[in-house]
Write a protein that holds these residues in place. Sequence first.
Motif: not given
Length: 451
Positions: A280, A297, A373
């Motif tokens: 990520i 997340h 997100a």
Amino acid sequence: MLFFVKISLAAEVAIGFGKLTPDEEIIKLLERCNAKIRATWYASPYGSGGSGAEREWYEPRKFFVKLRNDFTNIYKTTYFERVIGFKIILENNLLTVDDLAKYPKLLKFIRGLVNIYYEYKEGYLYIKNKGPIVYAVLAKTDDVECIESSRLVKDISVNYFPLFTAFLKYVPYYFRPKRYSQYYFFPEVKNAKPEELYKMMQKAVKELENNEEFIQYYEKFYVKGNFYQTMFKSLKSSIEGAKKRSIIKNSKREASIPTFYPNEGDIFYTGTNVVRYYKIQWNNPGDWSVDIPGYEHDLVAKNDYFTGCRSSSDLPDWYDDCPTACVSEMSGDYCAFSFGTYNALLIEPMYPYTGVVQLTRGSASSTNFRLNAQEVFHSPKCFKLLNRWICIPCPFDTPWCMGGTPYRDGSPYLNCPTNSLILKTCEFRRFFPYGSAWSGKYDCTPAGWCD
């Protein structure tokens, strides 16, 4: 004459130990006090941590056996994944020592991969060898006095009545030993020269080349499964992108625009119960809409496909919300399994953060999923009293305090009038492994179904 009768009530208790505490000591305390357990909060001394929660109450020893097995597997396979990444880089000649010396952002990316390798390798060995990891638990007992009198207990919050449930859920997060949640860099990695980092990757691969468990895992998901090409493409894209960004300095081109969402990443699903994020990564974290932003997340899936949850993250000042999953969602059909950071200002550009969520499988054979997100912040908690709204600030570091930020102004390249966007949408099916990279595939509206 008044008669006082002591009434025995089963109460939920959030217990904090103030430090990482051996399993056996917690088990003996809970058994002695006639308690059952449903959730734990844990940390690895090497920088990552999270929580685990079940929907049912368990006998303490049974719960801890399952917990220890689950986290041993989580750390072992995350450690294996790092070595597989090195293996793919080396056997495909995706970079050289000269590349590491020439491109600063590539050096930082590889330094991050190697650091996470050590983080999870050492974490795996520590957890496998029964090193203490739990610092707080959520239990239910009819003998609160027994728990309160224990020298093992540093903090306790008791809920006798449903009225106080809303307060109890905040408590375990106060107990987190702060030093374990901070960004951790192994000194030998932080100070390593390019040739030393390259040798670390080579050594890691060599150490596991004859490991039977590693070989079985690699063959299952990378030889027979479809993960090899997905990982290859993802790593190649990251390496090439890091080289380009090392050359472009102080540019206003799209690559340098700050974003609250990660620019690159991937998601791997084993086909059974593990969802893993190998990478990520933010190219340039920013564009925050509040002074002290957080990041979350979110994996959103049907609640009859996944149920219980254990998760781990190495984001700086991390949090995860397994105990909140399927609790605060407005819809009864879906659950959000999430992790994040309380302070997104600590996110380093070009650092490949990682995360893993191990879930208990439900009865459904498939689910559509959405990966979000989201920018979050310490949002106020509001309630109505005598026809007036009253809002109380929530400055505490707990997932229950982290809410979506107010509407954003948007960015030049994505018209996103909300605090979140969709990174991926697809479908999980039982026994079908799935792997995907999301670089450049985010969308403000539901993204294209699968890759």
